[in-house]
Design an enzyme around this catalytic site. Sequence first.
Site, PDB file in Angstrom:
ATOM      1  N   CYS A   1       0.822  -1.211   0.000  1.00  7.69           N
ATOM      2  CA  CYS A   1       0.000   0.000   0.000  1.00  7.69           C
ATOM      3  C   CYS A   1       0.858   1.263   0.000  1.00  7.69           C
ATOM      4  CB  CYS A   1      -0.985  -0.009   1.160  1.00  7.69           C
ATOM      5  SG  CYS A   1      -0.197  -0.341   2.727  1.00  7.69           S
TER       6      CYS A   1
ATOM      7  N   HIS B   1      18.885   1.370  -3.402  1.00  6.02           N
ATOM      8  CA  HIS B   1      17.450   1.519  -3.153  1.00  6.02           C
ATOM      9  C   HIS B   1      16.856   0.224  -2.618  1.00  6.02           C
ATOM     10  CE1 HIS B   1      13.491   3.352  -3.709  1.00  6.02           C
ATOM     11  NE2 HIS B   1      13.093   2.158  -4.134  1.00  6.02           N
TER      12      HIS B   1
END
Lengths: 427, 269
Positions: free
Chosen positions: A51, A100
């Site tokens: 989400c 990342h």
Amino acid sequence: MAELFVAGLSHKTAPIAVREQLAVEEDKLREILLNVHAAGILPEVMILSTCNRVEVYGVADVPGEARALAFRHLAQQRGLDLPSLEPMLYTKSGTDAVHHCFRVAASLDSMILGEPQILGQVKEAFALAQSCQTVGPLLHRLLTQAFAVAKKVRTETELARHAVSVAYAAVELARKIFGSLDGKSILLIGAGKMGELAARHLVDQGAFPIFVANRTWSRAQEMARALAATAIPFEEWVESLATVDIVITSTGASEPIVRTVDVQRCLHARRLRPLFFIDIGVPRDVEPAVNELEPVFCYDIDDLRQVVESNIRERQREAQKAEALVEREVLRFSARAQDVEVVPTIVSLRERLEAIRRGEVEKALAGLPNADPQTRRALEAMSQSIVNKILHTPTVKLRESSRSGHGRGWTEMVQELFGLGRERDEK
Amino acid sequence: MNPIFFDLALLGYLVATGLALAYLVQRGEAIHRLASLATLGGWVLHTLALVVRGVELGRPPLGTLVEAMSVVGWAAVLLTLGAERQYRVKVLSAFVLPLVCVSVVSTAWLPPGLSNLAPALRSAWISVHVILALLGISAFILNFAGAVMYLLQERQLKAKRPGAFYYRLPSLETLDRMTFRALTLGFPFLTLGILLGALWARTAWGSVFVFDPLALFSFLAWLVYAATLSGRTLAGWRGRRAAYFALLGFSALVLTLTAGLLLPGRHGS
């Protein structure tokens, strides 16, 4: 030339309205993954969809092209069009992508620093990609290392250590007072949701037994059933102050119901055993002055919030340590990745020379049918040492070249010089 | 004292103290590992120094108070290394090592004392008396450190503003248990040590009650610890009250040693 990349959007670049549109359930994700992979421009691909972020990890010659392909598929699910997403998308490749990926897995890029769910979500995404067979050696190496880094961050820093919710902060305080919560008894007064939640967390840590008191007897019984607790008549909770260790209050009373005099009266029977009040009621249920009694600690909702704020600051401090750790790991990963780039060439070079050596030794021995074992051994040893001496410098040079970033040119040249490429293709 | 090993040991302890304090401020497992390593290194050198010293003297290095102080530090480091593991209190050395450094440094600066002991003090019994008392004192160093940590943590919990100590110190329960354990460990040693000393005094000087400042203060310390122990076992004392008594007892011990070092008496200096 194919390289690692990550492309996507997260809570940092896209509003919730967009993120919720892109989040898809597993079956759909599997389908998209297979479709994207089938297009042929991404030899390796994995999609992380939570989400808070939707990200495509993969290997491609042109990351931009791969990104467009993947997000066109993702956007189509809900009738979004790619151009409206473009401004929110970021792309990182090579070392930046590694960085990342490590940060995401270690929960350094999360909305709540150090939250534990993200690592599980990355693992699920990886498992899904593996089951779809869209993972190759590069992603495999990247993700297994990312899991190791995340674990390291968890054990070597306190990024995920201190509670960032009020209920957990109360549990943590209880542990700072009592050490282990095994066998510590709880009295829960009132029926507030938050009180019940705190009690549940304490029970998870071993607290037992639990007593529940409520003005409404039926409500007390109901909560007792839900918590595997014992309901006691509301008039009797004051007596139990003499025996319990933790008292959680969350009533709707307009005046404090736990008065200092009552607590003081029970202290004699308790001797100096600590007593911890968690007062979640607003207005407060416990007179603040009880905190001044020697073995009594009393935290109201504001105190707990203050602890949470302080814990968040503590996590931010720990995040700096974690960032440094991640950066070290990225460097180490890249160094090894470069070694990996030249290793196949070194191996096939050695195989090629070894094949020649064996052939020549056999030929020579065929011409010496009467050679004794000693001579055979001498021939073997001499030929092997010639091969090793010839290989030594090129091996060292190849490794060096990869570390200085010129590995690709060197491997191509060596493959060309010794005719290694063809052999590899055959394999 | 033989300078090289003692100096090296002291250097090890100073480095370890620095690292232990850095761990308290900064945390980080690597710092803690280094601190433990430096502590262990200092302790090994200290052991070596004591052995060499003993060989040189031809007797255990326990004859003078100055020598004894060094042994107290030695034993306290050993106990700390053990307690840190047993109670998982990694910040313990940050509280004990500064005290050890003080005790070891003071032995380097104070006059070395007599190396020829008075005839009355040449006896194996004296060595036993000293060793018992010293082991007791080193356990009380831990008792003191635990009490200080308890009070700091309790203050933080009462103030409801979590600061550095809230995060770094273990639970009140752990600290209280550790403090109590150190008390039960140290008390029998101190009791026997004092008893042997008194018996010796009677044999050597004809009376148990020879006036001696060290003996007097050590008896005072013993009383404080005896009171704490009975309060804890019989009256359910714990926590803050027990911690205050630990501070009181330790001050009496510090007075004992100071008196022994600075005032004339039977223990010499």
